[in-house]
Design a protein around this motif. Structure first.
Motif, PDB file in Angstrom:
ATOM      1  N   SER A  87       0.831  -1.213   0.000  1.00 27.43           N
ATOM      2  CA  SER A  87       0.000   0.000   0.000  1.00 27.43           C
ATOM      3  C   SER A  87       0.861   1.257   0.000  1.00 27.43           C
ATOM      4  CB  SER A  87      -0.921   0.019   1.229  1.00 27.43           C
ATOM      5  OG  SER A  87      -1.781  -1.071   1.228  1.00 27.43           O
ATOM      6  N   ILE A  88       1.902   1.254   0.813  1.00 31.06           N
ATOM      7  CA  ILE A  88       2.757   2.433   0.901  1.00 31.06           C
ATOM      8  C   ILE A  88       3.621   2.576  -0.353  1.00 31.06           C
ATOM      9  CG2 ILE A  88       4.578   3.551   2.247  1.00 31.06           C
ATOM     10  CD1 ILE A  88       1.638   3.460   3.451  1.00 31.06           C
ATOM     11  N   ALA A  89       4.094   1.469  -0.899  1.00 27.95           N
ATOM     12  CA  ALA A  89       4.860   1.540  -2.148  1.00 27.95           C
ATOM     13  C   ALA A  89       3.996   2.129  -3.254  1.00 27.95           C
ATOM     14  CB  ALA A  89       5.366   0.154  -2.547  1.00 27.95           C
ATOM     15  N   PHE A  90       2.751   1.686  -3.347  1.00 28.35           N
ATOM     16  CA  PHE A  90       1.822   2.228  -4.342  1.00 28.35           C
ATOM     17  C   PHE A  90       1.601   3.723  -4.110  1.00 28.35           C
ATOM     18  CE2 PHE A  90      -2.552   3.330  -5.512  1.00 28.35           C
ATOM     19  CZ  PHE A  90      -2.505   3.069  -6.879  1.00 28.35           C
ATOM     20  N   SER A  91       1.350   4.112  -2.869  1.00 32.84           N
ATOM     21  CA  SER A  91       1.083   5.522  -2.546  1.00 32.84           C
ATOM     22  C   SER A  91       2.280   6.404  -2.861  1.00 32.84           C
ATOM     23  CB  SER A  91       0.729   5.664  -1.066  1.00 32.84           C
ATOM     24  OG  SER A  91      -0.344   4.857  -0.726  1.00 32.84           O
ATOM     25  N   THR A  92       3.469   5.933  -2.498  1.00 40.55           N
ATOM     26  CA  THR A  92       4.680   6.715  -2.733  1.00 40.55           C
ATOM     27  C   THR A  92       4.961   6.864  -4.224  1.00 40.55           C
ATOM     28  OG1 THR A  92       5.566   5.917  -0.630  1.00 40.55           O
ATOM     29  CG2 THR A  92       7.126   6.886  -2.170  1.00 40.55           C
ATOM     30  N   GLN A  93       4.831   5.780  -4.966  1.00 39.15           N
ATOM     31  CA  GLN A  93       5.074   5.858  -6.403  1.00 39.15           C
ATOM     32  C   GLN A  93       4.025   6.727  -7.093  1.00 39.15           C
ATOM     33  OE1 GLN A  93       7.826   4.998  -7.845  1.00 39.15           O
ATOM     34  NE2 GLN A  93       8.525   4.222  -5.886  1.00 39.15           N
ATOM     35  N   PHE A  94       2.782   6.630  -6.660  1.00 36.69           N
ATOM     36  CA  PHE A  94       1.724   7.465  -7.230  1.00 36.69           C
ATOM     37  C   PHE A  94       2.026   8.942  -6.981  1.00 36.69           C
ATOM     38  CE2 PHE A  94      -2.428   9.581  -7.023  1.00 36.69           C
ATOM     39  CZ  PHE A  94      -2.915   9.271  -8.273  1.00 36.69           C
ATOM     40  N   THR A  95       2.447   9.281  -5.770  1.00 39.52           N
ATOM     41  CA  THR A  95       2.790  10.668  -5.448  1.00 39.52           C
ATOM     42  C   THR A  95       3.962  11.146  -6.292  1.00 39.52           C
ATOM     43  OG1 THR A  95       2.020  10.341  -3.188  1.00 39.52           O
ATOM     44  CG2 THR A  95       3.414  12.239  -3.588  1.00 39.52           C
ATOM     45  N   ARG A  96       4.967  10.299  -6.457  1.00 39.34           N
ATOM     46  CA  ARG A  96       6.126  10.683  -7.276  1.00 39.34           C
ATOM     47  C   ARG A  96       5.722  10.926  -8.720  1.00 39.34           C
ATOM     48  NH1 ARG A  96      11.111   7.028  -6.642  1.00 39.34           N
ATOM     49  NH2 ARG A  96      12.005   8.742  -7.806  1.00 39.34           N
ATOM     50  N   ILE A  97       4.824  10.114  -9.247  1.00 40.99           N
ATOM     51  CA  ILE A  97       4.358  10.306 -10.625  1.00 40.99           C
ATOM     52  C   ILE A  97       3.640  11.644 -10.751  1.00 40.99           C
ATOM     53  CG2 ILE A  97       2.677   9.476 -12.333  1.00 40.99           C
ATOM     54  CD1 ILE A  97       3.439   6.609 -11.402  1.00 40.99           C
ATOM     55  N   ILE A  98       2.763  11.939  -9.798  1.00 44.10           N
ATOM     56  CA  ILE A  98       2.027  13.214  -9.823  1.00 44.10           C
ATOM     57  C   ILE A  98       2.997  14.393  -9.715  1.00 44.10           C
ATOM     58  CG2 ILE A  98       0.336  14.635  -8.578  1.00 44.10           C
ATOM     59  CD1 ILE A  98      -0.866  12.264 -10.137  1.00 44.10           C
ATOM     60  N   LEU A  99       3.952  14.320  -8.809  1.00 47.92           N
ATOM     61  CA  LEU A  99       4.917  15.402  -8.656  1.00 47.92           C
ATOM     62  C   LEU A  99       5.779  15.580  -9.903  1.00 47.92           C
ATOM     63  CD1 LEU A  99       6.033  14.849  -4.962  1.00 47.92           C
ATOM     64  CD2 LEU A  99       4.458  16.582  -5.851  1.00 47.92           C
TER      65      LEU A  99
END
Length: 179
Positions: free
Chosen positions: A162-174
């Motif tokens: 869950s955290i890996a998904f959240s972190t990667q999603f945030t990095r993509i958005i940024l």
């Protein structure tokens, strides 16, 4: 839809582990884990579909419990990031402090969600460069936790995935906004 996205993220992370390992025994172990995750996903899919575990009252998003998980996840990630980077206690100690405080103050389901969200704050500053981004990633982690309640039930690795998904999603958005 979220079930499919969660499964794809899980398998892509496991595939990357498989590709990076050059030793035969590591690839065999990773293959077994991929097989077990696949079996777990299939089991959860049919359990949700056939037993109709998700009822109309469970689909509502704006419940008091979900709002607490959402906001608390952002705060847990922020607090862990602050203890880790600004106070310099390190990632394990920071996450442990947030986990113990959560376990002492909140009921088990909320404490588990907050402890999981604290994993965001364990990231290095190269991944999560500021406290604001840590809080944003914690909020996204809260959403992932809320929407994945029935996925991987009883199977290990849900928090990290869950955290890996959240972190990667945030990095993509940024990266899309060049922040």
């Amino acid at each position: 839809m979220f079930f499919i996205a969660y499964g794809l993220i899980s398998f892509s992370l496991l595939f990357l582990v498989f590709v990076q390992n050059l030793h035969l025994y590591s690839r065999i172990i990773t293959s077994i884990v991929i097989l077990l995750v696949g079996i777990g996903l299939i089991h959860n899919y049919y359990e949700i579909k056939w037993l109709n575990k998700i009822k109309a009252k469970d689909i509502r998003f704006m419940t008091k419990n979900n709002i607490i998980i959402f906001t608390g996840s952002g705060l847990a990630a922020l607090l862990t990031w602050y203890i880790n980077h600004n106070l310099g206690h390190g990632s394990l100690v920071a996450s442990g402090i947030v986990g113990v405080i959560s376990a002492l103050v909140f009921p088990a389901n909320l404490a588990g969600a907050f402890y999981t969200a604290s994993f965001v704050g364990m990231s290095s500053q190269a991944i999560i460069p500021s406290a604001n981004i840590a809080a944003l990633t914690g909020l996204i982690a809260g959403l992932v936790i809320i929407f994945s309640k029935d996925i991987y039930a009883g199977l290990g690795g849900k928090g990290g995935t869950s955290i890996a998904f959240s972190t990667q999603f945030t990095r993509i958005i940024l990266n899309l906004f060049n922040i």
